[in-house]
Motif scaffolding. Structure first.
Motif, short mmCIF file in Angstrom:
data_model
loop_
_atom_site.label_atom_id
_atom_site.label_comp_id
_atom_site.label_asym_id
_atom_site.label_seq_id
_atom_site.Cartn_x
_atom_site.Cartn_y
_atom_site.Cartn_z
N GLN A 1 3.46 -1.24 -13.60
CA GLN A 1 4.34 -2.41 -13.17
C GLN A 1 3.86 -2.57 -11.77
O GLN A 1 4.48 -1.65 -11.10
CB GLN A 1 5.56 -2.55 -13.79
CG GLN A 1 5.75 -2.20 -15.24
CD GLN A 1 5.40 -3.51 -16.18
OE1 GLN A 1 5.68 -4.52 -15.63
NE2 GLN A 1 4.42 -3.38 -17.01
N ARG A 2 3.68 -3.79 -11.36
CA ARG A 2 3.90 -4.17 -9.66
C ARG A 2 5.00 -3.80 -9.10
O ARG A 2 6.11 -4.27 -9.85
CB ARG A 2 3.29 -5.57 -9.66
CG ARG A 2 1.89 -5.86 -9.94
CD ARG A 2 0.89 -5.30 -9.34
NE ARG A 2 0.85 -5.92 -7.93
CZ ARG A 2 -0.26 -5.57 -6.94
NH1 ARG A 2 -0.94 -4.67 -7.41
NH2 ARG A 2 -0.19 -6.11 -5.56
N VAL A 3 5.25 -3.21 -8.20
CA VAL A 3 6.46 -3.07 -7.41
C VAL A 3 6.46 -3.98 -6.00
O VAL A 3 5.50 -4.50 -5.42
CB VAL A 3 6.43 -1.52 -6.89
CG1 VAL A 3 7.76 -1.47 -5.97
CG2 VAL A 3 6.28 -0.74 -7.80
N LYS A 4 7.79 -4.67 -6.23
CA LYS A 4 7.98 -5.69 -4.91
C LYS A 4 8.17 -4.86 -3.54
O LYS A 4 8.66 -3.77 -3.75
CB LYS A 4 9.44 -6.38 -5.25
CG LYS A 4 9.37 -7.47 -6.24
CD LYS A 4 10.60 -8.14 -6.14
CE LYS A 4 10.75 -9.20 -7.40
NZ LYS A 4 12.10 -9.74 -7.68
N ARG A 5 7.34 -5.37 -2.56
CA ARG A 5 7.28 -4.96 -1.26
C ARG A 5 8.64 -4.70 -0.75
O ARG A 5 9.39 -5.75 -0.58
CB ARG A 5 6.34 -5.22 -0.47
CG ARG A 5 4.88 -5.22 -1.01
CD ARG A 5 4.11 -5.33 0.11
NE ARG A 5 2.55 -5.06 -0.48
CZ ARG A 5 1.59 -5.00 0.53
NH1 ARG A 5 1.71 -5.13 1.66
NH2 ARG A 5 0.52 -4.56 0.08
N ARG A 6 9.22 -3.72 -0.10
CA ARG A 6 10.40 -3.40 0.50
C ARG A 6 10.31 -4.02 1.92
O ARG A 6 9.19 -3.92 2.61
CB ARG A 6 10.72 -1.87 0.78
CG ARG A 6 10.97 -1.35 -0.70
CD ARG A 6 11.07 0.14 -0.11
NE ARG A 6 11.37 0.95 -1.41
CZ ARG A 6 11.17 2.45 -1.69
NH1 ARG A 6 11.02 2.92 -0.55
NH2 ARG A 6 11.23 2.95 -2.66
N ARG A 7 11.44 -4.57 2.23
CA ARG A 7 11.28 -5.23 3.60
C ARG A 7 11.46 -3.91 4.39
O ARG A 7 12.38 -3.08 4.38
CB ARG A 7 12.28 -6.22 3.99
CG ARG A 7 12.12 -7.57 2.73
CD ARG A 7 12.58 -8.64 3.72
NE ARG A 7 12.39 -10.00 2.92
CZ ARG A 7 11.36 -10.38 2.81
NH1 ARG A 7 10.29 -10.60 3.51
NH2 ARG A 7 11.05 -11.55 1.81
N LEU B 1 2.31 0.50 -4.86
CA LEU B 1 2.03 -0.89 -5.34
C LEU B 1 2.33 -0.91 -6.97
O LEU B 1 2.80 -2.12 -7.23
CB LEU B 1 0.44 -0.97 -5.64
CG LEU B 1 -0.13 -0.94 -3.90
CD1 LEU B 1 -1.66 -1.25 -4.20
CD2 LEU B 1 0.34 -2.23 -3.36
N GLU B 2 2.34 0.13 -7.51
CA GLU B 2 2.77 0.13 -9.07
C GLU B 2 3.50 1.24 -9.63
O GLU B 2 3.40 2.38 -8.85
CB GLU B 2 1.48 0.23 -9.89
CG GLU B 2 0.71 -1.01 -9.79
CD GLU B 2 -0.71 -0.99 -10.71
OE1 GLU B 2 -0.65 0.08 -11.42
OE2 GLU B 2 -1.39 -1.88 -10.73
#
Length: 83
Positions: A76-82, A71-72
């Motif tokens: 810093q928030r992390v963009k979710r991987r597809r 998540l971070e």
């Protein structure tokens, strides 16, 4: 007394400081392990004395799900991987 066995889902948010994500993922299962005998004994004492409930915990087991979601990183928030 009768013996009852329950299964429940537990979600946990675990904050880890590590050199890299791989190391952080590897350490998570160590904190999600089952409580020791002393922990269960203390819980049983609290149930009997504090709550007045006639029940005794015999054993607890936790399983860490292998599909952890990052998540971070450094707050810093992390963009979710597809997938």
């Amino acid at each position: 007394m009768k013996t009852f066995v329950f299964e429940t889902t537990i979600d946990a948010l675990v904050r880890v400081r590590a050199a890299d994500e791989d190391s952080a993922r590897k350490v998570i299962p160590t904190v999600l392990g089952a409580p020791g005998t002393a922990d269960i004994r203390i819980a049983n004492e609290s149930i009997g004395v504090g709550l007045g409930i006639e029940a005794v915990i015999d054993d607890v087991k936790f399983n860490a799900a292998p599909d952890m979601v990052l998540l971070e990183v450094n707050s810093q928030r992390v963009k979710r991987r597809r997938r």
